[in-house]
Design an enzyme around this catalytic site. Structure first.
Site, short mmCIF file in Angstrom:
data_model
loop_
_atom_site.label_atom_id
_atom_site.label_comp_id
_atom_site.label_asym_id
_atom_site.label_seq_id
_atom_site.Cartn_x
_atom_site.Cartn_y
_atom_site.Cartn_z
N ASP A 33 39.11 -10.66 2.86
CA ASP A 33 39.68 -11.88 2.25
C ASP A 33 41.12 -12.11 2.69
O ASP A 33 41.93 -12.69 1.93
CB ASP A 33 39.62 -11.84 0.71
CG ASP A 33 38.23 -12.16 0.16
OD1 ASP A 33 37.32 -12.46 0.96
OD2 ASP A 33 38.07 -12.11 -1.07
N ASP A 74 43.65 -24.44 -6.08
CA ASP A 74 42.36 -24.02 -5.55
C ASP A 74 41.31 -24.68 -6.43
O ASP A 74 41.18 -24.35 -7.61
CB ASP A 74 42.28 -22.49 -5.62
CG ASP A 74 40.93 -21.94 -5.17
OD1 ASP A 74 40.00 -22.74 -4.99
OD2 ASP A 74 40.83 -20.71 -5.02
N ARG A 77 40.88 -9.33 -3.91
CA ARG A 77 40.86 -9.27 -5.38
C ARG A 77 42.26 -9.24 -5.98
O ARG A 77 42.47 -8.72 -7.08
CB ARG A 77 40.03 -8.06 -5.85
CG ARG A 77 38.59 -8.17 -5.42
CD ARG A 77 37.73 -7.01 -5.77
NE ARG A 77 36.41 -7.18 -5.16
CZ ARG A 77 35.42 -7.92 -5.69
NH1 ARG A 77 35.58 -8.51 -6.83
NH2 ARG A 77 34.28 -8.06 -5.06
N LYS A 118 47.76 -13.33 -9.33
CA LYS A 118 48.41 -13.94 -8.17
C LYS A 118 48.34 -15.46 -8.26
O LYS A 118 47.43 -16.01 -8.85
CB LYS A 118 47.73 -13.48 -6.90
CG LYS A 118 47.63 -11.97 -6.78
CD LYS A 118 49.00 -11.32 -6.66
CE LYS A 118 48.89 -9.82 -6.70
NZ LYS A 118 48.72 -9.30 -8.07
N ASP A 119 49.32 -16.08 -7.67
CA ASP A 119 49.36 -17.52 -7.64
C ASP A 119 49.84 -17.91 -6.25
O ASP A 119 51.03 -17.90 -5.99
CB ASP A 119 50.34 -18.01 -8.73
CG ASP A 119 50.25 -19.50 -8.92
OD1 ASP A 119 49.30 -20.11 -8.39
OD2 ASP A 119 51.14 -20.05 -9.60
N TYR A 132 51.02 -10.07 -17.43
CA TYR A 132 50.66 -10.20 -16.03
C TYR A 132 49.47 -11.14 -15.90
O TYR A 132 48.44 -10.93 -16.52
CB TYR A 132 50.34 -8.83 -15.42
CG TYR A 132 50.13 -8.99 -13.96
CD1 TYR A 132 51.22 -9.19 -13.12
CD2 TYR A 132 48.86 -9.06 -13.42
CE1 TYR A 132 51.05 -9.43 -11.78
CE2 TYR A 132 48.68 -9.29 -12.08
CZ TYR A 132 49.77 -9.48 -11.27
OH TYR A 132 49.59 -9.74 -9.95
N TYR A 185 42.11 -7.13 -10.71
CA TYR A 185 40.81 -6.61 -11.14
C TYR A 185 41.01 -5.13 -11.40
O TYR A 185 41.56 -4.43 -10.57
CB TYR A 185 39.78 -6.67 -10.01
CG TYR A 185 39.24 -8.02 -9.65
CD1 TYR A 185 40.08 -9.01 -9.16
CD2 TYR A 185 37.88 -8.29 -9.73
CE1 TYR A 185 39.58 -10.24 -8.79
CE2 TYR A 185 37.37 -9.52 -9.34
CZ TYR A 185 38.22 -10.49 -8.87
OH TYR A 185 37.72 -11.69 -8.49
N TYR A 203 32.53 -22.58 -4.03
CA TYR A 203 32.81 -21.40 -4.84
C TYR A 203 34.07 -21.60 -5.69
O TYR A 203 35.12 -21.99 -5.19
CB TYR A 203 32.96 -20.15 -3.96
CG TYR A 203 32.92 -18.93 -4.83
CD1 TYR A 203 31.73 -18.56 -5.48
CD2 TYR A 203 34.06 -18.19 -5.09
CE1 TYR A 203 31.69 -17.48 -6.33
CE2 TYR A 203 34.02 -17.10 -5.94
CZ TYR A 203 32.83 -16.76 -6.56
OH TYR A 203 32.79 -15.69 -7.41
N LYS A 256 46.47 -15.90 -0.57
CA LYS A 256 46.15 -14.50 -0.90
C LYS A 256 47.40 -13.66 -1.13
O LYS A 256 47.49 -12.50 -0.74
CB LYS A 256 45.27 -13.86 0.19
CG LYS A 256 43.95 -14.59 0.43
CD LYS A 256 43.02 -14.59 -0.77
CE LYS A 256 41.70 -15.27 -0.47
NZ LYS A 256 41.73 -16.74 -0.78
N ASP A 268 41.90 -21.24 0.55
CA ASP A 268 41.12 -22.03 -0.41
C ASP A 268 42.00 -22.96 -1.25
O ASP A 268 41.56 -23.47 -2.28
CB ASP A 268 40.28 -21.10 -1.31
CG ASP A 268 41.12 -20.00 -1.95
OD1 ASP A 268 42.36 -20.04 -1.83
OD2 ASP A 268 40.53 -19.09 -2.56
N GLN A 327 69.28 -27.03 9.11
CA GLN A 327 70.25 -27.58 10.08
C GLN A 327 71.53 -28.14 9.42
O GLN A 327 71.55 -28.38 8.22
CB GLN A 327 69.61 -28.69 10.94
CG GLN A 327 68.34 -28.29 11.63
CD GLN A 327 68.51 -27.40 12.86
OE1 GLN A 327 67.56 -26.79 13.30
NE2 GLN A 327 69.71 -27.29 13.39
C1 F6R Z 1 42.16 -13.00 -3.96
C2 F6R Z 1 40.91 -13.75 -3.95
C3 F6R Z 1 39.68 -13.05 -3.50
C4 F6R Z 1 38.75 -12.75 -4.69
C5 F6R Z 1 37.53 -11.98 -4.24
C6 F6R Z 1 36.54 -11.71 -5.38
O1 F6R Z 1 43.20 -13.77 -4.44
O2 F6R Z 1 40.85 -14.88 -4.32
O3 F6R Z 1 39.96 -11.88 -2.78
O4 F6R Z 1 39.46 -12.04 -5.66
O5 F6R Z 1 36.83 -12.68 -3.24
O6 F6R Z 1 36.22 -12.93 -5.98
P1 F6R Z 1 35.10 -13.08 -7.12
O7 F6R Z 1 35.44 -12.12 -8.20
O8 F6R Z 1 35.24 -14.52 -7.50
O9 F6R Z 1 33.79 -12.77 -6.47
MG MG Z 2 39.52 -19.34 -4.63
MG MG Z 3 44.09 -19.19 -2.51
#
Ligand code: F6R
Ligand code: MG
Ligand code: MG
Length: 369
Positions: free
Chosen positions: A291, A11, A270, A236-237, A233, A352, A90, A132, A52, A246
């Protein structure tokens, strides 16, 4: 001929928040890979995106963990980041955790799934890209493809598959790995991979007993951040995976069948919520509501001396409409739970959290029961 298929993603900036990749970023990354193809170092490549994440699929003869191929991906991400910064997208460059490339992408932010294989007479592959969510989201579908006879009847009725498969599972907390064989060790395997934030299927191989297939990887999943920062921890990735199909491996339809049920995965808003993994077309690989919901696309290719013939949009088709409908119903159901578990993840898995601050603030007012 030995061919390496490398799928590398990062990303490096989103168009309107964490939503999608601007086409100019894909065009810039393609320029980098095109010149490598022209110089003969890459056999072929395909650039796309899911959500993204900018996705670079490459074929070459450099083997896994090639500093050349990893460096090329790094350069493509850096060049795309320059545009992302100019456009003030962003989170421009958000997954590039280091300043300079050190010879291998491990620990540098991008996700990598690669396999070196002997290209068969005909080599169908499916690449899956998720947004996500986290690598453990692959546990259930990969298990179903290679170990569940209710998903893959070939395990029962194809003499070339009947010996089963071996799963390389990583414990990303203790930083260890283990090989488990199915069907023999199916219950042990499920005991581990059900804990999908800790035990991740990294690779699958045909059984060593199988005289029909060579003992090469037949599936691989990216696990990078988790692997590098063990014991801690790290959030996420968004993962990617490559699956071969096949002729003694799951049929393409058995591979896809594993995505007919939009199972619950963690990630979403998040990186702190459970939600359904919705199979979508390339056009719909764009998170929106809350999201999300978390999404997966499937691209089919035939390898021809390493050339990528395709892609076929594998999950966009009508047969997955019902899975999408169920995912949307689940989305509504989960959302109604608001900030409550199990929609919201347990404390230790949240990306978060304000919990420590809230606890600290309220500590003095907490009285004994
Ligand atoms: C989840 C993700 C989004 C952001 C969310 C808040 O993996 O990328 O859900 O966590 O949009 O993003 P910030 O803190 O950058 O505003
Ligand atoms: Mg992103
Ligand atoms: Mg992503």
């Amino acid at each position: 001929m030995k061919i390496t298929v490398s799928l590398i993603k990062a990303d490096v900036g989103g168009l309107a928040g964490h939503s999608r990749v601007h086409p100019d970023l894909k065009a810039e990354a393609s320029l980098v890979l095109e010149s490598a193809k022209n110089s003969g170092k890459l056999i072929d490549y395909y650039v796309t995106s899911v959500g993204d994440d900018l996705q670079l699929l490459m074929t070459h003869k450099e083997g896994e963990n090639s500093s050349y191929v990893h460096g090329l991906a790094w350069e493509a991400f850096i060049r795309a980041t320059e545009i992302a910064k100019k456009y003030k997208l962003y989170g421009a460059g958000q997954d590039l955790l280091k300043d300079t490339f050190s010879g291998n992408l491990k620990g540098m932010g991008p996700g990598v799934a690669e396999m070196e294989i002997e290209e068969r007479k005909s080599e169908p592959i499916a690449v899956f890209m998720m947004d996500k969510t986290e690598p453990g989201a692959f546990n259930l579908p990969i298990y179903k493809m290679f170990a569940d006879p209710f998903n893959t009847p070939g395990l029962v009725i194809d003499p070339h598959m009947h010996d089963g498969f071996e799963f390389e599972v990583w414990d990303v907390i203790a930083h260890k790995k283990i090989i488990l064989k199915t069907p023999e060790e199916m219950y042990d395997l499920l005991a581990l991979i059900g804990s999908k934030s800790r035990y991740i299927i990294k690779r699958v191989y045909p059984s060593q007993k199988n005289p029909h297939l060579s003992h090469e990887p037949v599936a691989v999943v990216s696990t990078d951040k988790l692997h590098e920062i063990a014991g801690k921890y790290v959030g996420k990735d968004d993962p990617v995976g490559i699956v071969r199909g096949q002729a003694g491996l799951p049929a393409m339809g058995e591979i896809l069948e594993a995505f007919s049920f939009p199972h619950l995965v963690s990630g979403w808003m998040r990186g702190s919520h459970n939600g359904p993994l919705m199979p979508v077309s390339i056009e719909d690989a764009i998170p929106s509501r809350f999201d999300g919901p978390p999404r997966v696309i499937g691209l089919g290719f035939q390898l021809a001396e390493g050339k990528l013939i395709g892609p076929a949009d594998l999950l966009g088709e009508r047969a997955f409409d019902q899975a999408r409908e169920i995912a949307l119903t689940m989305t509504e159901f989960m959302r109604r739970n608001g900030p409550f578990e199990p929609h919201r993840l347990p404390d230790e898995e949240m990306e978060y959290t304000t919990m420590p601050e809230v606890q600290k603030k309220l500590q003095k007012r907490m009285v004994d029961l």
